[in-house]
Design a protein around this motif. Structure first.
Motif, PDB file in Angstrom:
ATOM      1  N   ASN A   1      37.013  50.601  45.095  1.00  0.00           N
ATOM      2  CA  ASN A   1      36.752  49.796  46.280  1.00  0.00           C
ATOM      3  C   ASN A   1      35.481  50.349  46.936  1.00  0.00           C
ATOM      4  O   ASN A   1      34.832  51.254  46.382  1.00  0.00           O
ATOM      5  CB  ASN A   1      37.962  49.785  47.235  1.00  0.00           C
TER       6      ASN A   1
ATOM      7  N   TRP B   1      32.647  42.371  45.543  1.00  0.00           N
ATOM      8  CA  TRP B   1      34.027  42.857  45.433  1.00  0.00           C
ATOM      9  C   TRP B   1      34.948  41.662  45.180  1.00  0.00           C
ATOM     10  O   TRP B   1      34.702  40.562  45.679  1.00  0.00           O
ATOM     11  CB  TRP B   1      34.413  43.570  46.736  1.00  0.00           C
ATOM     12  N   ASP B   2      36.007  41.879  44.412  1.00  0.00           N
ATOM     13  CA  ASP B   2      36.935  40.776  44.131  1.00  0.00           C
ATOM     14  C   ASP B   2      37.837  40.510  45.340  1.00  0.00           C
ATOM     15  O   ASP B   2      37.674  41.124  46.399  1.00  0.00           O
ATOM     16  CB  ASP B   2      37.722  41.022  42.831  1.00  0.00           C
TER      17      ASP B   2
ATOM     18  N   LEU C   1      37.936  45.023  45.173  1.00  0.00           N
ATOM     19  CA  LEU C   1      37.708  45.972  44.075  1.00  0.00           C
ATOM     20  C   LEU C   1      36.641  45.490  43.098  1.00  0.00           C
ATOM     21  O   LEU C   1      36.347  44.292  43.032  1.00  0.00           O
ATOM     22  CB  LEU C   1      39.019  46.190  43.303  1.00  0.00           C
ATOM     23  N   VAL C   2      36.080  46.435  42.350  1.00  0.00           N
ATOM     24  CA  VAL C   2      35.224  46.107  41.194  1.00  0.00           C
ATOM     25  C   VAL C   2      35.727  46.903  39.992  1.00  0.00           C
ATOM     26  O   VAL C   2      36.155  48.048  40.135  1.00  0.00           O
ATOM     27  CB  VAL C   2      33.716  46.462  41.364  1.00  0.00           C
ATOM     28  N   PRO C   3      35.637  46.295  38.803  1.00  0.00           N
ATOM     29  CA  PRO C   3      35.965  47.017  37.574  1.00  0.00           C
ATOM     30  C   PRO C   3      34.869  48.053  37.309  1.00  0.00           C
ATOM     31  O   PRO C   3      33.685  47.783  37.568  1.00  0.00           O
ATOM     32  CB  PRO C   3      35.916  45.935  36.489  1.00  0.00           C
TER      33      PRO C   3
ATOM     34  N   VAL D   1      30.520  44.203  38.323  1.00  0.00           N
ATOM     35  CA  VAL D   1      31.042  45.230  37.421  1.00  0.00           C
ATOM     36  C   VAL D   1      30.116  46.444  37.501  1.00  0.00           C
ATOM     37  O   VAL D   1      28.896  46.287  37.535  1.00  0.00           O
ATOM     38  CB  VAL D   1      31.096  44.756  35.946  1.00  0.00           C
TER      39      VAL D   1
ATOM     40  N   ARG E   1      45.170  51.690  41.751  1.00  0.00           N
ATOM     41  CA  ARG E   1      45.908  50.490  42.141  1.00  0.00           C
ATOM     42  C   ARG E   1      47.406  50.750  42.192  1.00  0.00           C
ATOM     43  O   ARG E   1      48.114  50.148  42.981  1.00  0.00           O
ATOM     44  CB  ARG E   1      45.593  49.343  41.166  1.00  0.00           C
TER      45      ARG E   1
ATOM     46  N   TYR F   1      37.769  56.900  42.039  1.00  0.00           N
ATOM     47  CA  TYR F   1      38.264  55.551  41.783  1.00  0.00           C
ATOM     48  C   TYR F   1      39.287  55.155  42.843  1.00  0.00           C
ATOM     49  O   TYR F   1      39.688  55.959  43.682  1.00  0.00           O
ATOM     50  CB  TYR F   1      38.915  55.478  40.389  1.00  0.00           C
ATOM     51  N   TRP F   2      39.706  53.890  42.746  1.00  0.00           N
ATOM     52  CA  TRP F   2      40.815  53.416  43.562  1.00  0.00           C
ATOM     53  C   TRP F   2      42.016  53.275  42.634  1.00  0.00           C
ATOM     54  O   TRP F   2      41.958  52.538  41.645  1.00  0.00           O
ATOM     55  CB  TRP F   2      40.489  52.068  44.206  1.00  0.00           C
TER      56      TRP F   2
ATOM     57  N   ASP G   1      47.440  40.958  32.837  1.00  0.00           N
ATOM     58  CA  ASP G   1      47.621  41.066  34.294  1.00  0.00           C
ATOM     59  C   ASP G   1      48.365  39.851  34.835  1.00  0.00           C
ATOM     60  O   ASP G   1      48.812  38.987  34.086  1.00  0.00           O
ATOM     61  CB  ASP G   1      46.275  41.315  35.007  1.00  0.00           C
TER      62      ASP G   1
ATOM     63  N   TRP H   1      39.057  51.167  38.539  1.00  0.00           N
ATOM     64  CA  TRP H   1      38.619  50.284  39.619  1.00  0.00           C
ATOM     65  C   TRP H   1      38.078  51.100  40.784  1.00  0.00           C
ATOM     66  O   TRP H   1      38.480  52.235  41.005  1.00  0.00           O
ATOM     67  CB  TRP H   1      39.807  49.435  40.105  1.00  0.00           C
TER      68      TRP H   1
END
Lengths: 108, 108
Positions: free
Chosen positions: A36, A11-12, A16-18, A83, A54, A51-52, B12, A34
Motif C-alpha cells: 500500500n 492503487w487498486d 494496493l499494488v502488486p 505494478v 493481506r 510489503y502489506w 482470487d 503487495w
C-alpha cells in the motif's frame, strides 16, 4: 522519493499494488507480494522491502523476524502505473517462507 | 496439463491469478497481467500466453492483433499457489503496448 510519485501510482480498489521482487545478481523472480502507499513510502525510506500483508492486515518489513531482508536497489513502475518491480539483493539468499531461494519452485 | 493442476491454483475472489511474464533469453520481467482458469488452460493448450483482460472482461490472446505473441516455455506456481510465473519467448521483442520491450521502463 517525493510524495508526488506516490500519487502517480494507480492503487487498486483496496489501496494496493502488486509487487514483483527480482534478484539483481541472478535475475530470478524471487517472490510476489503487495504494497500500500505506506509500504512503498517505507520501502523507499529504509531501502528495504516493506510489503502489506493481506492476511495479517499490517505492514510487513520482509525479514524483520527471519533476517531475510531484501535490500532494494531499484524500483520500477509499469506502463499503466499499477505494478511495481523491485530489483533486490536478498540477504541470505532466502526469499521464500519455505526456506527456498525463490517462491517459484513449482514447475508444471 | 491435467485439470487437476488447474484445481490446485488458488484463484482470487474474482477467479483470477496474477501472472508475471519473464523473457527466457534476457531474464527481463516484460509484463504483468491476470489469468482466469480458461486463460491458463488456453495458455497451456496453445503454448502461447492468453490472459484475462480485466478492462475488456474477456480472454486476451496476447499478440493476436499486434503479432507480439508470447511463446510459453515454462509455467511456475509460487509457494502459495496463487501467483503464476511464465518463462516466455517474446515475438518481435515487444511486450508493451507502448512498443517497448518491457512494460517496466519507468524507473524512480
Amino acid at each position: 522519493m517525493s510524495s508526488k510519485w506516490l500519487n502517480k501510482v494507480r492503487w487498486d480498489e483496496c489501496g494496493l499494488v502488486p509487487v514483483i521482487a527480482q534478484e539483481a545478481s541472478t535475475n530470478k523472480v524471487l517472490m510476489f507480494a503487495w504494497m500500500n502507499r505506506d509500504a512503498l513510502a517505507k520501502t523507499v525510506e529504509l531501502g528495504e522491502a516493506v510489503y502489506w500483508s493481506r492476511s495479517r492486515k499490517k505492514l510487513w518489513h520482509k525479514g524483520e523476524e527471519s533476517g531475510h531482508i531484501q535490500k532494494v536497489l531499484e524500483i520500477r513502475l509499469d506502463c499503466d502505473e499499477d505494478v511495481v518491480l523491485l530489483t533486490i539483493e536478498q540477504v541470505d539468499g532466502i526469499a521464500c517462507h519455505t526456506g527456498r531461494h525463490s517462491c517459484f519452485f513449482s514447475k508444471i
